[in-house]
Write an enzyme that holds these catalytic residues in place. Structure first.
Site, PDB file in Angstrom:
ATOM      1  N   SER A 106       0.829  -1.209   0.000  1.00 63.80           N
ATOM      2  CA  SER A 106       0.000   0.000   0.000  1.00 63.80           C
ATOM      3  C   SER A 106       0.866   1.263   0.000  1.00 63.80           C
ATOM      4  CB  SER A 106      -0.873  -0.005   1.260  1.00 63.80           C
ATOM      5  OG  SER A 106      -1.378   1.283   1.514  1.00 63.80           O
ATOM      6  N   THR A 154      -6.359   2.875  -6.229  1.00 64.15           N
ATOM      7  CA  THR A 154      -7.581   2.768  -5.417  1.00 64.15           C
ATOM      8  C   THR A 154      -8.416   4.031  -5.593  1.00 64.15           C
ATOM      9  OG1 THR A 154      -6.505   1.329  -3.839  1.00 64.15           O
ATOM     10  CG2 THR A 154      -8.441   2.501  -3.045  1.00 64.15           C
ATOM     11  N   TYR A 197      -2.366   5.538  -4.088  1.00 61.07           N
ATOM     12  CA  TYR A 197      -3.373   6.583  -3.896  1.00 61.07           C
ATOM     13  C   TYR A 197      -2.937   7.718  -4.804  1.00 61.07           C
ATOM     14  CZ  TYR A 197      -5.729   4.331  -0.010  1.00 61.07           C
ATOM     15  OH  TYR A 197      -6.468   3.463   0.749  1.00 61.07           O
ATOM     16  N   HIS A 220     -13.732  -1.957  -0.301  1.00 62.13           N
ATOM     17  CA  HIS A 220     -12.651  -1.590   0.617  1.00 62.13           C
ATOM     18  C   HIS A 220     -12.830  -2.312   1.969  1.00 62.13           C
ATOM     19  CE1 HIS A 220      -9.471   1.708   0.643  1.00 62.13           C
ATOM     20  NE2 HIS A 220      -9.346   1.221   1.867  1.00 62.13           N
ATOM     21  N   LYS A 222      -9.014  -0.286  -8.384  1.00 60.34           N
ATOM     22  CA  LYS A 222      -9.601  -0.962  -7.209  1.00 60.34           C
ATOM     23  C   LYS A 222     -10.680  -0.091  -6.569  1.00 60.34           C
ATOM     24  CE  LYS A 222      -8.208  -2.861  -2.685  1.00 60.34           C
ATOM     25  NZ  LYS A 222      -8.539  -1.899  -1.655  1.00 60.34           N
TER      26      LYS A 222
HETATM   27  C1  LIG Z   1      -6.390  -2.661   8.111  1.00 61.44           C
HETATM   28  C2  LIG Z   1      -6.688  -2.421   6.671  1.00 61.44           C
HETATM   29  C3  LIG Z   1      -5.985  -1.449   5.977  1.00 61.44           C
HETATM   30  C4  LIG Z   1      -6.268  -1.220   4.622  1.00 61.44           C
HETATM   31  N1  LIG Z   1      -5.522  -0.296   3.929  1.00 61.44           N
HETATM   32  C5  LIG Z   1      -5.740  -0.147   2.584  1.00 61.44           C
HETATM   33  C6  LIG Z   1      -4.900   0.707   1.808  1.00 61.44           C
HETATM   34  O1  LIG Z   1      -3.969   1.319   2.316  1.00 61.44           O
HETATM   35  N2  LIG Z   1      -5.182   0.834   0.492  1.00 61.44           N
HETATM   36  C7  LIG Z   1      -6.215   0.147  -0.117  1.00 61.44           C
HETATM   37  O2  LIG Z   1      -6.430   0.288  -1.313  1.00 61.44           O
HETATM   38  N3  LIG Z   1      -7.006  -0.674   0.607  1.00 61.44           N
HETATM   39  C8  LIG Z   1      -6.773  -0.851   1.927  1.00 61.44           C
HETATM   40  N4  LIG Z   1      -7.559  -1.726   2.635  1.00 61.44           N
HETATM   41  C9  LIG Z   1      -8.612  -2.501   1.946  1.00 61.44           C
HETATM   42  C10 LIG Z   1      -8.038  -3.822   1.421  1.00 61.44           C
HETATM   43  O3  LIG Z   1      -7.146  -3.608   0.375  1.00 61.44           O
HETATM   44  C11 LIG Z   1      -9.144  -4.742   0.920  1.00 61.44           C
HETATM   45  O4  LIG Z   1      -9.921  -4.069  -0.038  1.00 61.44           O
HETATM   46  C12 LIG Z   1     -10.065  -5.263   2.040  1.00 61.44           C
HETATM   47  O5  LIG Z   1      -9.321  -5.535   3.192  1.00 61.44           O
HETATM   48  C13 LIG Z   1     -10.792  -6.520   1.576  1.00 61.44           C
HETATM   49  O6  LIG Z   1     -11.674  -6.965   2.556  1.00 61.44           O
HETATM   50  P1  LIG Z   1     -11.333  -8.125   3.611  1.00 61.44           P
HETATM   51  O7  LIG Z   1     -10.511  -7.483   4.677  1.00 61.44           O
HETATM   52  O8  LIG Z   1     -12.657  -8.571   4.104  1.00 61.44           O
HETATM   53  O9  LIG Z   1     -10.550  -9.189   2.884  1.00 61.44           O
HETATM   54  C14 LIG Z   1      -7.293  -1.952   3.984  1.00 61.44           C
HETATM   55  C15 LIG Z   1      -7.982  -2.926   4.703  1.00 61.44           C
HETATM   56  C16 LIG Z   1      -7.696  -3.179   6.032  1.00 61.44           C
HETATM   57  C17 LIG Z   1      -8.446  -4.244   6.761  1.00 61.44           C
END
Ligand SMILES: Cc1cc2nc3c(=O)[nH]c(=O)nc-3n(C[C@H](O)[C@H](O)[C@H](O)COP(=O)(O)O)c2cc1C
Length: 449
Positions: A177, A227, A201, A341, A317
């Site tokens: 990320s 994203t 981002y 997300h 995304k």
């Molecule tokens: C703690 C955490 C931090 C995340 N940080 C980002 C991020 O920095 N950038 C991003 O595009 N998605 C981020 N996401 C979303 C994840 O990429 C992903 O879309 C999501 O976790 C999928 O759902 P799941 O946790 O049920 O597998 C984050 C998710 C979590 C749980």
């Protein structure tokens, strides 16, 4: 006195004077006989156990308390979540586990995977299951990769290093990320054999975006994942209630928490402080930086600029409607991630798994070759198989791997991936399918439809 004895009934009363109508006498006669073991098959007669019978049953082992032994006891991602919860302070655990507002998007996304029927075919040779696939021009040993997650070293100090190395060892892609707490270059060095992707981002400030894009290319990333579901930050109410700060501050509450989660705090305080490693040259505070990640002025013109600038595979995304799926593909995306997300942005957003059949049909009608990747709510290998059957080319996991990380660092992420792989193999075999390409929508029925 007449005695009514049904012919051939060995359990009939034999006591002189007893009749079948005299049920009390009959039952006690039966019990007395059973106690004496008369009239019972040998296997049902009681006896004093012999040592030779007991010996093979006695398998007392020295109790093991190692991390590996603890992780082996986890059979599901939910088990890893329980372990993670015990070992991680509340604020970082909730930051990971929680979602936006009333957390409806996340709950519904998980429920959607449960509200299906998996429809097996029988009498197929499933002695060898192949879970490998191609995604975005390269191979993956499993049809799942690691989703981008920010602040990962806050959940457990091995953070991005554990995620990228576990992914490389499992032969699957890892996505770093923009908010990662290890830099693009450090991840490339830590997992040099891995397939590393970078999540961007995008800012309307093109110089800033360009610098990261160039570093991602130089570090060997073959895919850029932009994203687009973060015009503003979602309302993560657990973080508000926990007074969550990044990095976690030492307050009375957190010091108290530290007293029964000492390993986490020990790791946290004895490793390098948390930074956004790829953005270390940013001059403002962490809070400014987080706010700046969410750029509400972005439009399709920015996506067009990105498409011209980035020469590798480009994935968008955060797609949540059929129209947007079509549109970003028209603007040159090589793939889309159907994602809300992980329920962390818009609450009550569309459920990616529900959207999948429509998006798949629309892109097929357009004769598009764009890859459909799905995330949000995946907690088992069967969830992944169901998504592939309904038209996904690939899937991503966020929390499923983070629970492993919090439960046991790198070994915990390995365990999460093993659990998912075993689930997938078993589900495929029971469905009567031995290759990913043979999964079809016929294998899944959405209940209630
Ligand atoms: C703690 C955490 C931090 C995340 N940080 C980002 C991020 O920095 N950038 C991003 O595009 N998605 C981020 N996401 C979303 C994840 O990429 C992903 O879309 C999501 O976790 C999928 O759902 P799941 O946790 O049920 O597998 C984050 C998710 C979590 C749980």
């Amino acid at each position: 006195m007449t005695q009514t004895v049904p012919p051939g009934n060995p359990e009939a009363p034999t006591t002189p004077g007893a009749t079948a109508a005299d049920s009390g006498a009959s039952a006690s006669g039966h019990e007395a006989e059973a106690a004496a073991g008369r009239g019972l098959p040998a296997a049902l007669k009681r006896r004093v156990p012999k040592y030779a019978d007991l010996a093979p049953l006695m398998q007392f082992k020295k109790p093991e308390f190692s991390r590996a032994a603890r992780l082996r006891r986890a059979s599901t991602i939910w088990d890893l979540r329980d372990m993670a919860k015990r070992r991680t302070p509340q604020a970082p655990f909730d930051y990971t586990d929680g979602a936006a507002e009333a957390e409806i998007s996340l709950r519904r996304a998980r429920q959607a995977f449960l509200d299906i029927e998996l429809r097996p075919g029988v009498l197929r040779d499933v002695s060898s299951i192949d879970l490998s696939t191609d995604i975005l021009g390269g191979p993956s040993r499993l049809p799942v990769g690691i989703a981008p997650t920010g602040f990962t070293r806050m959940m457990q100090s091995e953070g991005e290093y554990a995620g990228s190395q576990a992914a490389a060892a499992a032969g699957i892609p890892y996505t770093l990320s923009t908010m990662g707490t290890a830099s693009l270059e450090d991840v490339a060095a830590a997992a040099p054999t891995g397939r590393n992707w970078f999540q961007l981002y995008l800012w309307t400030d093109r110089d800033r975006s360009l610098e990261l894009i160039q570093r991602a290319a130089a570090a060997g990333n073959d895919t850029l994942m932009v994203t687009v579901d973060t015009a503003v930050a979602g309302a993560r109410l657990r973080d508000v209630r926990n007074g969550m700060t990044i990095p976690p501050a030492l307050t009375l509450k957190t010091v108290l928490d530290a007293s029964y989660r000492p390993a986490w705090w020990f790791n946290f305080l004895t490793h390098e402080p948390l930074t956004f490693a790829s953005l270390s040259r940013y001059a403002g505070t962490v809070a400014d930086l987080i706010n700046s990640m969410f750029d509400p002025t972005l439009t399709y013109a920015d996506l067009d600029w990105l498409r011209e600038t980035w020469k590798g595979k480009l994935v968008v995304k955060g797609i949540q409607t059929v129209d947007d799926a079509r549109k970003v593909v028209d603007h040159g995306a090589d793939g889309i991630v159907l994602s809300n997300h992980g329920g962390r942005q818009l609450d009550r957003a569309p459920i990616p798994f529900h959207l999948l059949p429509e998006v798949s049909a629309a892109l097929q009608a357009d004769r598009s070759e764009a890859a459909i990747i799905l995330d949000t709510g995946i907690m088992s290998g069967a969830d992944i198989i169901a998504a592939l059957a309904l038209g996904a080319d690939f899937t991503l996991i966020g929390r499923a791997y983070l629970y492993g990380l919090m439960a046991g660092g790198r070994a915990g992420v390995d365990r999460a991936l093993q659990i998912l792989e075993k689930d997938m193999e078993r589900t495929m075999a029971l469905l009567g399918v031995s290759r990913i390409a043979d999964l079809t929508p016929e294998h899944v029925r959405l209940l209630g439809t």
